[in-house]
Design a protein around this motif. Structure first.
Motif, PDB file in Angstrom:
ATOM      1  N   TRP A 111       0.674  -1.676   0.154  1.00 56.60           N
ATOM      2  CA  TRP A 111       0.157  -0.774   0.372  1.00 56.60           C
ATOM      3  C   TRP A 111       1.276   1.105   0.342  1.00 56.60           C
ATOM      4  O   TRP A 111       2.326   1.523   0.339  1.00 56.60           O
ATOM      5  N   ASP A 112       0.768   2.342  -0.535  1.00 56.49           N
ATOM      6  CA  ASP A 112       1.039   3.159  -0.218  1.00 56.49           C
ATOM      7  C   ASP A 112       0.679   3.497   0.653  1.00 56.49           C
ATOM      8  O   ASP A 112      -0.042   3.394   1.614  1.00 56.49           O
ATOM      9  N   GLU A 113       1.756   4.382   1.533  1.00 55.11           N
ATOM     10  CA  GLU A 113       1.246   4.571   3.117  1.00 55.11           C
ATOM     11  C   GLU A 113       1.670   5.938   3.465  1.00 55.11           C
ATOM     12  O   GLU A 113       2.277   6.996   2.774  1.00 55.11           O
ATOM     13  N   LEU A 114       1.051   7.213   4.527  1.00 57.53           N
ATOM     14  CA  LEU A 114       1.631   8.085   5.382  1.00 57.53           C
ATOM     15  C   LEU A 114       2.022   7.800   7.031  1.00 57.53           C
ATOM     16  O   LEU A 114       1.719   6.996   7.858  1.00 57.53           O
ATOM     17  N   LEU A 115       2.454   8.800   7.425  1.00 59.72           N
ATOM     18  CA  LEU A 115       3.646   9.009   8.506  1.00 59.72           C
ATOM     19  C   LEU A 115       2.090   9.316   9.317  1.00 59.72           C
ATOM     20  O   LEU A 115       1.748  10.519   9.002  1.00 59.72           O
ATOM     21  N   PHE A 116       1.817   9.057  10.699  1.00 61.60           N
ATOM     22  CA  PHE A 116       0.827   9.433  11.337  1.00 61.60           C
ATOM     23  C   PHE A 116       0.862   9.431  12.825  1.00 61.60           C
ATOM     24  O   PHE A 116       1.739   8.596  13.459  1.00 61.60           O
ATOM     25  N   PRO A 117       0.805  10.306  13.841  1.00 60.54           N
ATOM     26  CA  PRO A 117       1.546   9.977  15.007  1.00 60.54           C
ATOM     27  C   PRO A 117       0.906   8.286  16.330  1.00 60.54           C
ATOM     28  O   PRO A 117      -0.431   8.443  15.223  1.00 60.54           O
ATOM     29  N   SER A 118       1.390   7.988  16.669  1.00 63.04           N
ATOM     30  CA  SER A 118       0.937   6.411  16.983  1.00 63.04           C
ATOM     31  C   SER A 118      -0.619   6.824  17.298  1.00 63.04           C
ATOM     32  O   SER A 118      -1.041   7.748  18.469  1.00 63.04           O
ATOM     33  N   LEU A 119      -1.278   6.307  16.832  1.00 63.12           N
ATOM     34  CA  LEU A 119      -2.764   6.111  16.928  1.00 63.12           C
ATOM     35  C   LEU A 119      -3.197   4.943  17.966  1.00 63.12           C
ATOM     36  O   LEU A 119      -4.618   5.196  18.255  1.00 63.12           O
ATOM     37  N   ALA A 126      -5.960   4.587   6.079  1.00 63.47           N
ATOM     38  CA  ALA A 126      -6.481   5.455   5.851  1.00 63.47           C
ATOM     39  C   ALA A 126      -7.397   5.315   4.553  1.00 63.47           C
ATOM     40  O   ALA A 126      -6.576   4.747   3.662  1.00 63.47           O
ATOM     41  N   LEU A 127      -8.876   5.813   4.282  1.00 62.37           N
ATOM     42  CA  LEU A 127      -9.262   5.833   2.595  1.00 62.37           C
ATOM     43  C   LEU A 127      -9.668   7.112   2.001  1.00 62.37           C
ATOM     44  O   LEU A 127      -9.674   8.088   2.901  1.00 62.37           O
TER      45      LEU A 127
END
Length: 210
Positions: A111-119, A126-127
């Motif tokens: 998948w493509d990915e994005l970085l995000f603060p730990s959830l 993500a959609l």
């Protein structure tokens, strides 16, 4: 787990990076100067309040910062800033067979990915929104982050996938022993009542990047 104070801190840091106070940054972004005031960070009864995704989007535009750059400003100030790789799935893909397992977790890799603060949920994903069925809250091209592990309460915005492969983002009005009742975010589209036996999974929307 992402906290209210993490996002407010990131806004303060973004403002400082560009030589603004929080109110100066709001003004620069075309917002009411009081948008980021300390008094706006809690409700009248003392509950913590999230900044709106629209206001964050506007300050990113005003400063030229990307969402990834904003994410790096989220942290506890101790030098640690745990980030999570969140897979990004096209909204149309979400309804196709093979993209999710039976628990509603993304299947496979690449998948493509994005970085995000730990959830606090390693299975969060993500959609990418397509179409107009969720306007004006979510528009074509927006990205919503979904957490299968997040507790779902009445009036939460959720993504639901039926066993027939239909995927929809709605507001949960009621869940009974036999069905879920969903309010359409775009009132031009019908509300839905779906038997629980037809629901493959339901997950809460916890963030939107616009």
């Amino acid at each position: 787990m992402l906290k209210h104070t993490d996002i407010w801190r990131a806004i303060d840091r973004l403002a400082a990076q560009h030589g603004f106070s929080a109110s100066g940054l709001a003004r620069r972004a075309g917002l009411d100067p009081t948008t980021f005031n300390k008094s706006k960070r809690t409700t009248s009864d003392g509950k913590l309040r999230w900044p709106s995704t629209e206001s964050i989007s506007k300050v990113l535009d005003a400063t030229g910062a990307s969402l990834s750059e904003f994410v790096t400003l989220v942290g506890d100030g101790t030098g640690t800033n745990p980030l999570q790789r969140v897979p990004v799935i096209g909204y149309a893909q979400a309804g196709s067979a093979g993209y999710f397992d039976d628990a509603g977790f993304p299947a496979g890799s690449g998948w493509d990915e994005l970085l995000f603060p730990s959830l606090g949920d390693p299975h969060a994903y993500a959609l990418e929104i397509s179409g107009d069925s969720m306007e004006p809250v979510y528009r074509d091209g927006d990205t919503i982050i979904v957490s299968p592990a997040a507790q779902i309460r009445r009036n939460d915005r959720v993504v639901v996938r039926t066993r027939g492969g239909e995927v929809m983002a709605k507001q949960l009005i009621r869940e009974t022993a036999t069905k879920i009742e969903l309010l359409s975010i775009n009132h031009a589209h019908p509300d839905r009542s779906i038997p629980l036996s037809d629901v493959a999974w339901m997950a809460r929307i916890i963030w939107a990047s616009q």
